[in-house]
Motif scaffolding. Structure first.
Motif, mmCIF file in Angstrom:
data_model
loop_
_atom_site.group_PDB
_atom_site.id
_atom_site.type_symbol
_atom_site.label_atom_id
_atom_site.label_comp_id
_atom_site.label_asym_id
_atom_site.label_seq_id
_atom_site.Cartn_x
_atom_site.Cartn_y
_atom_site.Cartn_z
ATOM 1 N N PHE A 183 16.294 21.495 71.176
ATOM 2 C CA PHE A 183 16.734 21.724 69.804
ATOM 3 C C PHE A 183 18.235 21.943 69.743
ATOM 4 O O PHE A 183 18.912 21.491 68.824
ATOM 5 N N LEU A 233 3.470 30.182 67.967
ATOM 6 C CA LEU A 233 2.455 29.641 68.875
ATOM 7 C C LEU A 233 2.553 30.294 70.255
ATOM 8 O O LEU A 233 1.542 30.698 70.833
ATOM 9 N N SER A 290 20.843 19.545 67.647
ATOM 10 C CA SER A 290 21.785 19.937 66.597
ATOM 11 C C SER A 290 23.210 19.562 66.956
ATOM 12 O O SER A 290 24.067 19.481 66.077
ATOM 13 N N ILE A 326 10.686 24.699 62.486
ATOM 14 C CA ILE A 326 9.925 24.226 63.653
ATOM 15 C C ILE A 326 9.996 25.255 64.778
ATOM 16 O O ILE A 326 9.000 25.568 65.433
ATOM 17 N N SER A 344 9.142 16.059 58.895
ATOM 18 C CA SER A 344 9.608 17.253 58.213
ATOM 19 C C SER A 344 11.068 17.522 58.587
ATOM 20 O O SER A 344 11.898 17.819 57.742
ATOM 21 N N TYR A 345 11.364 17.349 59.864
ATOM 22 C CA TYR A 345 12.730 17.556 60.342
ATOM 23 C C TYR A 345 13.669 16.551 59.687
ATOM 24 O O TYR A 345 14.798 16.871 59.335
ATOM 25 N N LEU A 381 12.252 23.528 75.356
ATOM 26 C CA LEU A 381 12.227 23.278 73.917
ATOM 27 C C LEU A 381 13.523 23.750 73.256
ATOM 28 O O LEU A 381 14.138 23.038 72.456
ATOM 29 N N LEU A 425 7.724 28.061 64.148
ATOM 30 C CA LEU A 425 6.347 27.643 64.434
ATOM 31 C C LEU A 425 6.039 27.767 65.917
ATOM 32 O O LEU A 425 5.022 28.330 66.320
ATOM 33 N N PHE A 426 6.973 27.263 66.737
ATOM 34 C CA PHE A 426 6.728 27.313 68.184
ATOM 35 C C PHE A 426 6.750 28.741 68.706
ATOM 36 O O PHE A 426 5.975 29.085 69.594
ATOM 37 N N ARG A 469 15.494 22.993 58.739
ATOM 38 C CA ARG A 469 14.187 22.449 59.130
ATOM 39 C C ARG A 469 13.900 22.750 60.595
ATOM 40 O O ARG A 469 12.769 23.044 60.973
ATOM 41 N N LEU A 470 14.937 22.634 61.419
ATOM 42 C CA LEU A 470 14.782 22.905 62.843
ATOM 43 C C LEU A 470 14.344 24.351 63.050
ATOM 44 O O LEU A 470 13.519 24.649 63.911
ATOM 45 N N CYS A 530 -3.329 26.712 74.628
ATOM 46 C CA CYS A 530 -4.196 27.417 73.677
ATOM 47 C C CYS A 530 -5.639 26.974 73.846
ATOM 48 O O CYS A 530 -6.566 27.766 73.689
ATOM 49 N N MET A 561 20.684 21.105 55.998
ATOM 50 C CA MET A 561 19.261 20.916 55.725
ATOM 51 C C MET A 561 18.479 20.763 57.019
ATOM 52 O O MET A 561 17.473 21.445 57.258
ATOM 53 N N ALA A 562 18.999 19.894 57.879
ATOM 54 C CA ALA A 562 18.298 19.641 59.144
ATOM 55 C C ALA A 562 18.213 20.904 60.006
ATOM 56 O O ALA A 562 17.192 21.151 60.645
ATOM 57 N N ILE A 563 19.294 21.685 59.975
ATOM 58 C CA ILE A 563 19.307 22.920 60.769
ATOM 59 C C ILE A 563 18.213 23.856 60.280
ATOM 60 O O ILE A 563 17.459 24.436 61.053
ATOM 61 N N CYS A 591 1.457 23.546 74.133
ATOM 62 C CA CYS A 591 0.791 24.524 73.275
ATOM 63 C C CYS A 591 -0.678 24.200 73.119
ATOM 64 O O CYS A 591 -1.538 25.061 73.239
ATOM 65 N N LEU A 627 5.891 17.024 62.182
ATOM 66 C CA LEU A 627 7.067 17.874 62.403
ATOM 67 C C LEU A 627 8.336 17.038 62.398
ATOM 68 O O LEU A 627 9.365 17.445 61.847
#
Lengths: 458, 603
Positions: free
Chosen positions: A387, B16, A391, B9, A277-278, A383, B12-13, B5-6, A418, B1-3, A414, A274
């Motif tokens: 984030f 989950l 940013s 993620i 990827s970021y 979380l 995804l969370f 990608r964030l 899970c 781009m990074a935003i 998680c 991740l």
């Protein structure tokens, strides 16, 4: 302004935790915990640790004081820091402390019964006598939280601009250091529960996780533009592009064979993927890695090596036929219902390793659906703030580091939640801020400190 | 781009967290009860034991089951597992010369629900307050024990309660009451103030223990069942099923083998649960339908045309007359004895098959209607007033059949048109064979209904339920009327006919009930004591083809039946007796029934 709103969120959290301490204390009286028990090493006064009203009163007031002091410290030193991190940490660690305090007398008593019955039948049985450790667990957890807060404050002081630049410049140092740490642990570590994971009372894998974050952030920061630079640089830079993935395999596979556990492997793998990827990794490469891992898992399941993979998947597919522990976990979770049995009124001590691996189950049983959801929301808040901070952060190193910390915490939560709920194969990793375990708790507080520090430096 | 990608993620969370939250909801609220009540079964270990048995490492040497140690060591199991195998050898058992491992012994039950609370199950008592089953608590060892004061005779009614083998019959059906779950908990005060002992309710049955034991002993090892009913209230005074099982035997192999034995069926309650062809005893139902129909016509015509009573009487009686010959009649029905010209009265007294087959076909669907009035083709609730309990007897079937239970279908009746299309089956039904099967309880109800002037009472088993501390009465039973089948005049006439069966018909050779010093007895000291009139009907039910292949096993004797009531003039108790494969009803079932009735009248 930020500090006032932090106080506004922190106070209700601390109030709730204080009430929970009160409930905990009343449950001790209600459950008729024996004042002293006869252990193999003579009598043990449980009341010294739990029964007198004092310890919990001290715990509660100290806990509130700790977080209030941290708040005041932040107000003075770092007024611009994020207002949600501290309440989220307070909520999670408060519930964790209450759970450990609630479990430890029950665990000690039931463990003692087991020991007595085993030794009465077979006097030379090899079974660890950890009644004293279990009795002191609550106390130790509290001390760990205090240490954690100190580490957090230390991080607020220590991680200044120079420290960050030093951290980022010494990135390969971290790989070496973690390799050394692992080697030393394997050679000279202490053996607990048949696994050599501890060095000087510290679980080295927890430190390795943090070092891994430092390394990856430093690596990505190196050329300013992160992975994208290598990616666009063409064939010349393939070595540079490959380094992080090699590191990923190193970090991910070492714990699998040292710790014989899937949890850290999956965690490190997912978190690093991740983070890359970021940082701008190709989506195709990310997908390729995910596919590779899934097929590796599939092959591993079919050939049966490492055996743990097949064991855990069998457990996932048929909990009521393959794993007594998982069955007990599911029984505990289901018996919670909407509101739970109440703190101290469930029977989570029937689950093996409840204090570390199945803490979430104990919360589900005693605090019910509502409590479990509030835990999930607590992590979601942490979380989300990570984030947000990422940013807003000024450079790539900090951005990546904060995203890494957030992802690590969130992913760890998680995976274990899970796993507890039997959605994915169960793996033995701790629930951040909640589970009993000094190293993990302190590292988590350190990470929270770094996040706070980064958020304050705008 | 990074935003961007964030955001990926974050999504995804969120996914989950959503999955986790949904599964939490699923495990904690939706499937709560299902998960909590699932047992853990150690399949790995069971497979291992099965493997060891297959490989011959665990084997039998004569009576003993033993491990071949050398082979076990050669197998290379670790010490813990090997020890466990050695300890588990006592859970292996022999059945039909093959060795099995009892998987139940390694299963774990979630006993979380009870918590620190101990349930002291309530006692079960008979109608006179004699304890049949009670739980005792050993306060020192803190151990509960369920005791059954009486042996096998009570088992078909009371059942058993066991943590390993489950519970049966009333112990199961009344569990909510016996474990005190039906109301707010009542706790017993014990030496230990922190341990809670919840008191279960005390249940009083309508069963009379004395009659039950007497009847059980009379059966003397024969397979069969006896049901004794109180005619005026519908209380079940006795429900015997033989052979039976003694719940006081130590749990273990005996239990396992007993409950697995599908041939002997020691565990079965034949009185409420087994279906037998009722044979000639079913003729009472057909006769009641026939007489009631003509009675109805007589009443209607007498009101219309103002006929004289004597005319009506003669018409009602005349009815149908048949010539009973030694040959099979047109419906393939034969008689052992030739009865000559018979009318309805004579036919019932001598139990003429050919006569009843003919009126059965004439009656057709109406016969089924009357049978349903007596309780056929529907389940009979044994505790009719407690709606939350489903303690019911197996439905008896009159010209109908039960669809496969697995398919969830209920009772299918034999439709009207089929009566004309296949009269042979109807004729066989009219003499209680083929598509007519009944439980002993059902046949006792028929006798009781005739004795009770045509009013069918719902039989019941539970008299009252009190809280464990004897403070409050939770439930107290009252007679429940199921309906009225036949007119009072019809019932009266059937009653006198059934009395004549015992005097001059198929039951004339059965021993008599004498009244001696206010007591009823069948073996008087003085032969000149007054004789009590008893009414009844014998039955000899051929055991048709068990395997449904059209072949009747000649070795299988017919079932011996008897239904009746006493005293004939003022009925108080009704009875149904069946003795499996014991031949003529008048020879085996009837003497037992008469003795039980004499004993029952003495209460």
């Amino acid at each position: 302004m930020e500090r006032t709103s932090e106080l506004k969120y922190l106070l209700p959290v601390l109030l709730v935790i204080s009430i929970a301490f009160l409930l905990l204390q009343s449950s001790y009286g209600d459950r008729n915990i024996p004042i002293s028990i006869a252990t193999l090493k003579g009598g043990l006064d449980i009341s010294d640790y739990f029964l007198t009203p004092l310890p919990n009163a001290i715990h509660a007031s100290l806990f509130v004081a700790l977080f209030m002091l941290t708040h005041i410290y932040l107000r003075i030193k770092l007024p611009g820091a994020d207002p949600f991190i501290l309440p989220a940490v307070a909520l999670l660690s408060g519930i964790g402390l209450i759970m450990v305090l609630r479990l430890s007398p029950d665990l000690a008593i039931s463990r003692n019964e087991v020991l007595l019955s085993v030794f009465s039948r077979a006097p030379d049985a090899t079974i660890t006598d950890n009644v004293h450790t279990l009795v002191q667990m609550g106390m130790r957890h509290f001390i760990n939280i205090v240490l954690g807060i100190l580490v957090l404050i230390g991080a607020l002081n220590g991680f200044n601009k120079r420290a960050f630049s030093w951290l980022s410049s010494k990135k390969y140092c971290w790989v070496l250091l973690s390799a050394v740490l692992i080697t030393v642990t394997l050679l000279f570590g202490t053996k607990i529960n048949g696994r050599k994971l501890w060095i000087f009372g510290f679980q080295s894998v927890e430190a390795v996780k943090l070092m891994m974050l430092f390394f990856v952030s430093g690596y990505i920061y190196e050329k300013g533009k992160g992975i994208e630079l290598y990616r666009q640089g063409g064939f010349k830079h393939w070595l540079g592009y490959a380094v992080p993935f090699v590191a990923m395999w190193f970090f991910a596979l070492v714990p699998l064979f040292i710790q014989k556990d899937l949890g850290p492997t999956v965690l490190i793998f997912v978190v690093l993927l991740l983070m890359f990827s970021y940082a701008g990794n190709r989506s195709t490469v990310t997908m390729l890695f995910i596919l590779l891992t899934l097929s590796a898992g599939f092959i591993s399941y079919n050939i049966g090596y490492p055996s743990i993979v097949r064991e855990r998947f069998d457990m996932l597919l048929d909990p009521f036929g393959r794993s007594e522990a998982m069955t007990r976990v599911l029984w505990a979770i289901s018996s919670g219902g909407l509101m739970g049995t109440g703190i101290g009124y469930g029977q989570p001590h029937r689950i093996p390793e409840v204090q570390s691996d199945f803490n979430f189950t104990a919360i589900c049983e005693e605090m019910g659906f509502v409590g479990a959801i509030s835990i999930i929301l607590g992590y979601a808040l942490f979380l989300h703030r990570c984030f947000k901070i990422a940013s807003a952060a000024e450079n790539v190193y900090k951005k990546t580091l904060v995203v890494g910390i957030g992802t690590l915490t969130g992913m760890q939560a998680c995976i274990i939640i899970c796993g507890n709920l039997n959605i994915i194969p169960l793996t033995g990793i701790t629930l951040p801020f909640i589970s009993y375990g000094g190293s993990s708790l302190i590292v988590n507080f350190l990470m929270a400190g770094i996040v706070l520090k980064i958020s304050g430096e705008k | 781009m990074a935003i961007y990608r964030l955001r990926v993620i974050t999504v995804l969370f969120v996914v989950l967290a959503g999955v986790a939250a949904y599964s939490l909801f699923d495990r904690m609220i939706l499937k709560k009860d299902e998960i909590v009540s699932t047992r853990y079964r150690d399949k790995k270990f069971t497979d291992l034991m099965k493997g060891l048995i297959n490989e011959g490492i665990i084997k039998t040497t004569g009576e003993e089951i033993a491990i071949d140690e050398e082979l076990l060591i050669a197998k290379g199991l670790n010490k813990k597992t090997a020890d466990r195998v050695r300890r588990s050898i006592k859970f292996c058992y022999m059945k039909k010369d093959a060795l099995y491992f009892d998987g139940q012994s390694v299963s774990v039950l979630n006993n979380r629900g009870s918590g620190d609370e101990t349930v002291l199950r309530g006692s079960i008592m008979d109608r006179n307050g004699i304890t049949l089953a009670k739980s005792t608590l050993d306060e020192k060892a803190w151990k509960l024990k369920r005791e059954y004061t009486y042996g096998p005779e009570m088992f078909p009614v009371v059942g058993h309660y066991s943590a390993v083998y489950g519970s049966r019959y009333l112990e199961k059906e009344l569990d909510r009451y016996l474990s005190g779950q039906s109301h707010d908990p009542i706790y017993l005060t014990t030496n230990d103030p922190f341990k809670k002992v919840r008191l279960g309710d005390e249940v009083t049955l309508t069963i009379n223990n004395r009659i039950q034991k007497f009847a059980y002993d009379l059966m003397d090892g024969k397979k069969g069942a006896i049901v004794v009913l109180d005619v005026r209230t519908g209380e079940i005074l006795a429900a015997v099923s033989t052979p039976s099982f003694d719940p006081n035997t130590k749990e273990g192999d005996t239990w396992r083998n007993t409950f697995a034995d599908r041939k002997e069926r020691l565990y079965e309650n034949r009185a409420f649960g087994a279906l037998y062809p009722p044979g000639s005893t079913f003729k009472t139902v057909v006769a009641s339908a026939w007489i009631d129909r003509s009675e109805g016509k007589r009443q209607a015509s007498s009101s219309l045309f103002q006929r004289t009573a004597a005319d009506g009487e003669s018409q009602g009686r005349a009815g149908h007359v048949t010539m009973c010959s030694s040959k099979k009649n047109r419906y393939d029905i034969s008689d052992i004895h030739t009865h000559g010209r018979v009318d309805i009265d004579r036919a019932l007294i001598v139990s003429c098959n050919q006569f009843f087959s003919e009126i059965g076909v004439t009656l057709g669907p109406e016969m089924v209607k009357y049978a349903e009035g007596y309780g056929f083709n529907r389940g009979i609730e044994l505790v009719p007033q407690l709606k939350d309990l489903h303690c019911s007897a197996t439905p008896s079937l009159a010209l109908s059949w039960q669809e496969d239970q697995a398919k969830g279908a209920g009772i299918k009746t034999y439709h009207g048109k089929d009566f004309r299309r296949n009269p042979k089956i109807v004729a066989q039904g009219a003499i209680g064979q083929n598509l007519v099967v009944a439980t002993p309880l059902q046949m006792a109800m028929v006798a009781a209904a005739i004795a009770n002037k045509g009013t069918v009472l719902n039989p019941y088993l539970v008299k009252e339920i009190k809280t464990g501390d004897n403070w409050e009465r939770i439930f107290s039973a009252k007679p429940v009327v199921m309906g009225k089948t036949v007119r009072e005049e019809t019932a009266e006439r059937l009653r006198s006919l059934m009395a004549r069966v015992m005097e001059s018909g198929t039951g004339k050779n059965v021993k008599k009930v004498y009244i001696e010093g206010g007591k009823h007895t069948t073996s008087p000291k003085d032969n000149k004591s007054p004789i009590l009139r008893v009414a009844g009907k014998t039955g000899t039910a051929e055991v048709g083809d068990r395997n449904n292949n059209g072949i009747i096993d000649p070795d299988e004797n017919a079932h011996s039946w008897f239904i009746g009531f006493a005293p004939a003039d003022n009925p108080r108790i009704a009875i149904a007796v069946i003795a499996e494969n014991q031949g003529l009803g008048g020879l085996t079932a009837a003497p037992i029934a008469v003795e039980v009735m004499a004993e029952a009248l003495n209460r």
